[in-house]
Motif scaffolding. Structure first.
Motif, PDB file in Angstrom:
ATOM      1  N   SER A 112     -55.033 114.444 -14.085  1.00  0.00           N
ATOM      2  CA  SER A 112     -53.725 113.918 -14.504  1.00  0.00           C
ATOM      3  C   SER A 112     -53.508 112.563 -13.853  1.00  0.00           C
ATOM      4  CB  SER A 112     -52.597 114.878 -14.118  1.00  0.00           C
ATOM      5  OG  SER A 112     -52.518 115.011 -12.718  1.00  0.00           O
ATOM      6  N   GLY A 113     -52.740 111.725 -14.523  1.00  0.00           N
ATOM      7  CA  GLY A 113     -52.457 110.381 -14.024  1.00  0.00           C
ATOM      8  C   GLY A 113     -52.429 109.394 -15.171  1.00  0.00           C
ATOM      9  N   THR A 114     -53.061 108.239 -14.956  1.00  0.00           N
ATOM     10  CA  THR A 114     -53.130 107.234 -16.016  1.00  0.00           C
ATOM     11  C   THR A 114     -54.582 106.811 -16.218  1.00  0.00           C
ATOM     12  OG1 THR A 114     -52.774 105.418 -14.462  1.00  0.00           O
ATOM     13  CG2 THR A 114     -50.823 106.300 -15.571  1.00  0.00           C
ATOM     14  N   TRP A 115     -54.940 106.572 -17.466  1.00  0.00           N
ATOM     15  CA  TRP A 115     -56.251 106.040 -17.813  1.00  0.00           C
ATOM     16  C   TRP A 115     -56.013 104.773 -18.623  1.00  0.00           C
ATOM     17  CZ3 TRP A 115     -60.925 105.952 -16.244  1.00  0.00           C
ATOM     18  CH2 TRP A 115     -61.906 105.353 -17.028  1.00  0.00           C
ATOM     19  N   GLN A 116     -56.429 103.649 -18.083  1.00  0.00           N
ATOM     20  CA  GLN A 116     -56.244 102.333 -18.687  1.00  0.00           C
ATOM     21  C   GLN A 116     -54.788 102.130 -19.120  1.00  0.00           C
ATOM     22  OE1 GLN A 116     -59.343 102.028 -21.664  1.00  0.00           O
ATOM     23  NE2 GLN A 116     -60.859 101.536 -20.090  1.00  0.00           N
ATOM     24  N   GLY A 117     -53.887 102.494 -18.200  1.00  0.00           N
ATOM     25  CA  GLY A 117     -52.466 102.272 -18.411  1.00  0.00           C
ATOM     26  C   GLY A 117     -51.757 103.325 -19.238  1.00  0.00           C
ATOM     27  N   GLU A 118     -52.470 104.287 -19.797  1.00  0.00           N
ATOM     28  CA  GLU A 118     -51.882 105.339 -20.632  1.00  0.00           C
ATOM     29  C   GLU A 118     -51.890 106.667 -19.878  1.00  0.00           C
ATOM     30  OE1 GLU A 118     -50.574 104.903 -23.718  1.00  0.00           O
ATOM     31  OE2 GLU A 118     -50.990 102.757 -23.516  1.00  0.00           O
ATOM     32  N   PRO A 119     -50.868 107.507 -20.057  1.00  0.00           N
ATOM     33  CA  PRO A 119     -50.849 108.812 -19.387  1.00  0.00           C
ATOM     34  C   PRO A 119     -52.021 109.683 -19.837  1.00  0.00           C
ATOM     35  CG  PRO A 119     -48.791 108.414 -20.581  1.00  0.00           C
ATOM     36  CD  PRO A 119     -49.707 107.283 -20.896  1.00  0.00           C
ATOM     37  N   ILE A 120     -52.558 110.440 -18.889  1.00  0.00           N
ATOM     38  CA  ILE A 120     -53.633 111.380 -19.198  1.00  0.00           C
ATOM     39  C   ILE A 120     -53.357 112.674 -18.449  1.00  0.00           C
ATOM     40  CG2 ILE A 120     -55.118 110.461 -17.364  1.00  0.00           C
ATOM     41  CD1 ILE A 120     -57.530 111.238 -19.058  1.00  0.00           C
ATOM     42  N   ALA A 121     -53.518 113.781 -19.135  1.00  0.00           N
ATOM     43  CA  ALA A 121     -53.405 115.109 -18.530  1.00  0.00           C
ATOM     44  C   ALA A 121     -54.311 116.031 -19.332  1.00  0.00           C
ATOM     45  CB  ALA A 121     -51.964 115.600 -18.567  1.00  0.00           C
ATOM     46  N   ASP A 122     -55.266 116.643 -18.669  1.00  0.00           N
ATOM     47  CA  ASP A 122     -56.221 117.490 -19.357  1.00  0.00           C
ATOM     48  C   ASP A 122     -56.720 118.531 -18.378  1.00  0.00           C
ATOM     49  OD1 ASP A 122     -57.771 118.438 -21.427  1.00  0.00           O
ATOM     50  OD2 ASP A 122     -59.156 116.751 -21.472  1.00  0.00           O
ATOM     51  N   GLY A 123     -57.268 119.585 -18.875  1.00  0.00           N
ATOM     52  CA  GLY A 123     -57.806 120.615 -18.009  1.00  0.00           C
ATOM     53  C   GLY A 123     -58.622 121.602 -18.796  1.00  0.00           C
ATOM     54  N   GLY A 124     -59.402 122.389 -18.085  1.00  0.00           N
ATOM     55  CA  GLY A 124     -60.210 123.387 -18.753  1.00  0.00           C
ATOM     56  C   GLY A 124     -60.735 124.423 -17.796  1.00  0.00           C
ATOM     57  N   VAL A 125     -61.170 125.531 -18.368  1.00  0.00           N
ATOM     58  CA  VAL A 125     -61.792 126.617 -17.620  1.00  0.00           C
ATOM     59  C   VAL A 125     -63.255 126.647 -18.025  1.00  0.00           C
ATOM     60  CG1 VAL A 125     -61.796 129.101 -17.181  1.00  0.00           C
ATOM     61  CG2 VAL A 125     -59.635 127.920 -17.599  1.00  0.00           C
ATOM     62  N   PHE A 126     -64.144 126.652 -17.028  1.00  0.00           N
ATOM     63  CA  PHE A 126     -65.581 126.645 -17.256  1.00  0.00           C
ATOM     64  C   PHE A 126     -66.148 127.975 -16.776  1.00  0.00           C
ATOM     65  CE2 PHE A 126     -64.019 122.410 -16.893  1.00  0.00           C
ATOM     66  CZ  PHE A 126     -64.690 121.711 -17.875  1.00  0.00           C
ATOM     67  N   SER A 127     -67.108 128.536 -17.481  1.00  0.00           N
ATOM     68  CA  SER A 127     -67.591 129.887 -17.197  1.00  0.00           C
ATOM     69  C   SER A 127     -68.214 130.053 -15.809  1.00  0.00           C
ATOM     70  CB  SER A 127     -68.568 130.349 -18.268  1.00  0.00           C
ATOM     71  OG  SER A 127     -69.672 129.483 -18.356  1.00  0.00           O
ATOM     72  N   ASN A 128     -68.800 129.000 -15.257  1.00  0.00           N
ATOM     73  CA  ASN A 128     -69.315 129.049 -13.887  1.00  0.00           C
ATOM     74  C   ASN A 128     -69.544 127.618 -13.392  1.00  0.00           C
ATOM     75  OD1 ASN A 128     -72.061 128.248 -14.638  1.00  0.00           O
ATOM     76  ND2 ASN A 128     -72.328 130.339 -15.397  1.00  0.00           N
ATOM     77  N   GLU A 129     -69.920 127.492 -12.126  1.00  0.00           N
ATOM     78  CA  GLU A 129     -70.067 126.161 -11.531  1.00  0.00           C
ATOM     79  C   GLU A 129     -71.174 125.346 -12.192  1.00  0.00           C
ATOM     80  OE1 GLU A 129     -70.113 124.051  -7.138  1.00  0.00           O
ATOM     81  OE2 GLU A 129     -70.718 126.139  -7.299  1.00  0.00           O
ATOM     82  N   CYS A 130     -72.259 125.990 -12.591  1.00  0.00           N
ATOM     83  CA  CYS A 130     -73.356 125.277 -13.243  1.00  0.00           C
ATOM     84  C   CYS A 130     -72.881 124.636 -14.545  1.00  0.00           C
ATOM     85  CB  CYS A 130     -74.514 126.239 -13.514  1.00  0.00           C
ATOM     86  SG  CYS A 130     -75.890 125.511 -14.427  1.00  0.00           S
ATOM     87  N   VAL A 131     -72.140 125.377 -15.346  1.00  0.00           N
ATOM     88  CA  VAL A 131     -71.624 124.849 -16.607  1.00  0.00           C
ATOM     89  C   VAL A 131     -70.628 123.726 -16.335  1.00  0.00           C
ATOM     90  CG1 VAL A 131     -70.295 125.415 -18.688  1.00  0.00           C
ATOM     91  CG2 VAL A 131     -72.037 127.005 -17.849  1.00  0.00           C
ATOM     92  N   LEU A 132     -69.789 123.892 -15.308  1.00  0.00           N
ATOM     93  CA  LEU A 132     -68.833 122.839 -14.920  1.00  0.00           C
ATOM     94  C   LEU A 132     -69.569 121.549 -14.591  1.00  0.00           C
ATOM     95  CD1 LEU A 132     -65.927 121.877 -13.822  1.00  0.00           C
ATOM     96  CD2 LEU A 132     -66.874 122.536 -11.615  1.00  0.00           C
ATOM     97  N   ARG A 133     -70.557 121.614 -13.717  1.00  0.00           N
ATOM     98  CA  ARG A 133     -71.293 120.416 -13.292  1.00  0.00           C
ATOM     99  C   ARG A 133     -72.041 119.769 -14.470  1.00  0.00           C
ATOM    100  NH1 ARG A 133     -68.452 120.133  -9.138  1.00  0.00           N
ATOM    101  NH2 ARG A 133     -68.922 121.428  -7.348  1.00  0.00           N
ATOM    102  N   ALA A 134     -72.670 120.593 -15.300  1.00  0.00           N
ATOM    103  CA  ALA A 134     -73.427 120.061 -16.435  1.00  0.00           C
ATOM    104  C   ALA A 134     -72.503 119.402 -17.455  1.00  0.00           C
ATOM    105  CB  ALA A 134     -74.218 121.177 -17.101  1.00  0.00           C
ATOM    106  N   THR A 135     -71.320 119.950 -17.624  1.00  0.00           N
ATOM    107  CA  THR A 135     -70.401 119.461 -18.649  1.00  0.00           C
ATOM    108  C   THR A 135     -69.594 118.256 -18.200  1.00  0.00           C
ATOM    109  OG1 THR A 135     -70.225 121.735 -19.451  1.00  0.00           O
ATOM    110  CG2 THR A 135     -68.579 120.193 -20.234  1.00  0.00           C
ATOM    111  N   THR A 136     -69.209 118.215 -16.930  1.00  0.00           N
ATOM    112  CA  THR A 136     -68.312 117.138 -16.468  1.00  0.00           C
ATOM    113  C   THR A 136     -69.018 116.060 -15.649  1.00  0.00           C
ATOM    114  OG1 THR A 136     -67.631 118.305 -14.452  1.00  0.00           O
ATOM    115  CG2 THR A 136     -66.334 118.704 -16.465  1.00  0.00           C
ATOM    116  N   VAL A 137     -70.316 116.129 -15.546  1.00  0.00           N
ATOM    117  CA  VAL A 137     -71.151 115.137 -14.863  1.00  0.00           C
ATOM    118  C   VAL A 137     -70.620 114.911 -13.438  1.00  0.00           C
ATOM    119  CG1 VAL A 137     -72.378 112.961 -15.219  1.00  0.00           C
ATOM    120  CG2 VAL A 137     -71.452 114.135 -17.181  1.00  0.00           C
ATOM    121  N   ALA A 138     -70.310 113.693 -13.038  1.00  0.00           N
ATOM    122  CA  ALA A 138     -69.886 113.397 -11.661  1.00  0.00           C
ATOM    123  C   ALA A 138     -68.383 113.499 -11.447  1.00  0.00           C
ATOM    124  CB  ALA A 138     -70.359 112.001 -11.264  1.00  0.00           C
ATOM    125  N   VAL A 139     -67.611 113.640 -12.514  1.00  0.00           N
ATOM    126  CA  VAL A 139     -66.157 113.586 -12.380  1.00  0.00           C
ATOM    127  C   VAL A 139     -65.628 114.693 -11.474  1.00  0.00           C
ATOM    128  CG1 VAL A 139     -63.953 113.670 -13.628  1.00  0.00           C
ATOM    129  CG2 VAL A 139     -65.890 112.409 -14.577  1.00  0.00           C
TER     130      VAL A 139
END
Length: 142
Positions: A112-139
């Protein structure tokens, strides 16, 4: 006849689970002026819903005009967010799904916050840590 291995089916189900479980909040993807502010708070924890998270960790991330914040890999995270235009749903960089275990140990990730001056809010549930890391890269690598 095509035969799909059990492992490939498990990976496919894990990836499909991520897509189904990710609950959209709002995502701002409109282009903004060059040099606009990008400052976010990212949270990560174990749990099966956005309202029930255990071991919650929170970092800040600034991607513009300067790169910084408390995120341990701020440059890599900003690079990933820039290529996905601020959308955590567009972060995955793999051509073939990663080989992740089928364990269901869910992780919740929010931004949540701002991305290039625009509001951003997002979230998700990932089945496990491996899937989280593979899907969201370094973020969400913190």
């Amino acid at each position: 006849m095509i035969i799909i291995s059990y492992t490939a089916r498990v990976v496919g189900v894990s990836i499909a689970t991520v897509v189904v479980l990710m609950s959209p909040l709002t995502v701002a993807t409109a282009p903004a002026a060059a040099g606009a502010s990008s400052s976010m708070e990212l949270t990560l924890g174990r749990g099966a819903s956005l309202s029930l998270v255990f071991g919650k960790r929170t970092v800040t991330l600034t991607c513009g005009p300067e790169i910084g914040g408390t995120h341990p890999h701020a440059q890599a995270a900003c690079r990933s967010l820039t290529s996905s235009r601020g959308s955590i749903r567009s972060l995955a960089e793999f051509a073939e799904p990663p080989l992740c275990p089928q364990d269901f140990v869910p992780y919740v990730a929010t931004i949540s916050g701002t991305w290039q001056g625009e509001p951003i809010a997002d979230g998700g549930v990932f089945s496990n840590e491996c899937v989280l890391r593979a899907t969201t890269v370094a973020v969400f690598d913190f």
